[in-house]
Motif scaffolding. Sequence first.
Motif, PDB file in Angstrom:
ATOM      1  N   VAL A 275       0.859  -1.182   0.000  1.00  0.00           N
ATOM      2  CA  VAL A 275       0.000   0.000   0.000  1.00  0.00           C
ATOM      3  C   VAL A 275       0.895   1.231   0.000  1.00  0.00           C
ATOM      4  O   VAL A 275       1.843   1.321   0.781  1.00  0.00           O
ATOM      5  CB  VAL A 275      -0.921   0.020   1.241  1.00  0.00           C
ATOM      6  N   GLY A 276       0.614   2.176  -0.867  1.00  0.00           N
ATOM      7  CA  GLY A 276       1.421   3.377  -0.955  1.00  0.00           C
ATOM      8  C   GLY A 276       1.348   4.207   0.316  1.00  0.00           C
ATOM      9  O   GLY A 276       0.347   4.195   1.042  1.00  0.00           O
ATOM     10  N   LEU A 277       2.420   4.934   0.596  1.00  0.00           N
ATOM     11  CA  LEU A 277       2.482   5.773   1.785  1.00  0.00           C
ATOM     12  C   LEU A 277       1.362   6.801   1.798  1.00  0.00           C
ATOM     13  O   LEU A 277       0.790   7.097   2.849  1.00  0.00           O
ATOM     14  CB  LEU A 277       3.845   6.465   1.845  1.00  0.00           C
ATOM     15  N   GLN A 278       1.022   7.323   0.632  1.00  0.00           N
ATOM     16  CA  GLN A 278      -0.026   8.342   0.582  1.00  0.00           C
ATOM     17  C   GLN A 278      -1.373   7.762   0.994  1.00  0.00           C
ATOM     18  O   GLN A 278      -2.133   8.392   1.737  1.00  0.00           O
ATOM     19  CB  GLN A 278      -0.115   8.947  -0.819  1.00  0.00           C
ATOM     20  N   ASP A 279      -1.690   6.552   0.532  1.00  0.00           N
ATOM     21  CA  ASP A 279      -2.949   5.914   0.917  1.00  0.00           C
ATOM     22  C   ASP A 279      -2.994   5.647   2.412  1.00  0.00           C
ATOM     23  O   ASP A 279      -4.031   5.826   3.063  1.00  0.00           O
ATOM     24  CB  ASP A 279      -3.137   4.606   0.150  1.00  0.00           C
ATOM     25  N   PHE A 281      -1.379   7.337   4.699  1.00  0.00           N
ATOM     26  CA  PHE A 281      -1.519   8.638   5.355  1.00  0.00           C
ATOM     27  C   PHE A 281      -2.982   9.087   5.371  1.00  0.00           C
ATOM     28  O   PHE A 281      -3.502   9.542   6.401  1.00  0.00           O
ATOM     29  CB  PHE A 281      -0.652   9.678   4.643  1.00  0.00           C
ATOM     30  N   ILE A 282      -3.647   8.967   4.232  1.00  0.00           N
ATOM     31  CA  ILE A 282      -5.053   9.357   4.150  1.00  0.00           C
ATOM     32  C   ILE A 282      -5.884   8.545   5.139  1.00  0.00           C
ATOM     33  O   ILE A 282      -6.758   9.080   5.843  1.00  0.00           O
ATOM     34  CB  ILE A 282      -5.574   9.166   2.717  1.00  0.00           C
ATOM     35  N   HIS A 283      -5.586   7.266   5.216  1.00  0.00           N
ATOM     36  CA  HIS A 283      -6.311   6.377   6.132  1.00  0.00           C
ATOM     37  C   HIS A 283      -6.056   6.746   7.593  1.00  0.00           C
ATOM     38  O   HIS A 283      -6.993   6.900   8.382  1.00  0.00           O
ATOM     39  CB  HIS A 283      -5.881   4.937   5.864  1.00  0.00           C
ATOM     40  N   LEU A 284      -4.787   6.932   7.943  1.00  0.00           N
ATOM     41  CA  LEU A 284      -4.443   7.183   9.344  1.00  0.00           C
ATOM     42  C   LEU A 284      -4.962   8.521   9.852  1.00  0.00           C
ATOM     43  O   LEU A 284      -5.233   8.683  11.048  1.00  0.00           O
ATOM     44  CB  LEU A 284      -2.925   7.126   9.519  1.00  0.00           C
ATOM     45  N   THR A 285      -5.081   9.505   8.951  1.00  0.00           N
ATOM     46  CA  THR A 285      -5.528  10.838   9.371  1.00  0.00           C
ATOM     47  C   THR A 285      -6.997  11.085   9.076  1.00  0.00           C
ATOM     48  O   THR A 285      -7.475  12.218   9.192  1.00  0.00           O
ATOM     49  CB  THR A 285      -4.684  11.936   8.693  1.00  0.00           C
TER      50      THR A 285
END
Length: 292
Positions: A275-279, A281-285
């Motif tokens: 899973v890409g870091l950007q995805d 990040f979106i999930h975690l925040t």
Amino acid sequence: MSFSVSLRDVTLTYGDTEALSDVDLTLAAGKIHGLLGRNGAGKTSLLSLLAAFRKPTGGEVLVDGRPVWENVDVVSRIALVREGGDFDDTDTVKSTIETGELRPSFDLEYAHKLAQRFEVPLDKKVNQLSRGKRSVLAAICGLAARAELTMFDEVHLGMDAPTRDAFYKELLAEYMDRPHTVILSTHLIDEVANYLEEVVIVDSGRVLRHDDVEAFQGMGATLTGPADAVDALAAGLEVLAEQRLGGTKSVTVGSALDASARERAAAAGIEIGPVGLQDLFIHLTNPDRTGA
């Protein structure tokens, strides 16, 4: 030489607004760190404390193990470069670059070389530059500062894709040639992910997560294969996103798969991808997930 960074129980308030709250963070020297957060999360506030632009309301901010506030020896070896730069618009590019020589380690020859490479005209005034060229000028000043701690706060804004790519590569080359500590604050996460060694995610003024890139890469998985088999394997897992094309389905889950799940995936003809870091990040925040 590289500077380490340490924030101990740090708070920062602007009037009635608490920009940072109880922040404890240690960044190792000699690494490229990514600082990620949604708008208003506290990224710029954190960087301003490290550059001694602001004094913390509470707690302690240490760079190289020393308090940074009103410490000329430390501050002179820290560079914070903000989007568009902090320039006098009426100065020429040449005089703006030469102002960098106030720093003990500033490399004027390198700055001129970068200006030529990125086609920033020395004879123009700063207010005559396009937004992209102004961002490049800020990046040039940050790279040429040769600081022990260099921080870029959304400096890429305004640059086109080829210029951003050239900037990242120049940043990496300069880092490899002269190991130092770098902090990149950015919203273009996928673009910089391959350059980062550690990632800090800030959310609502607090450090939500700090880990090396490998730890983030192992957090989730993308499952692609026959729809029924993917649904069966994803049952009970936290699904972040899903796509379907005919009988094939792709599901992104927010947790790593154990050995048993991987065996079942292989038997069912399901491909497992990162899973890409950007995805992540979106999930975690996601406010619904964090309660932010």
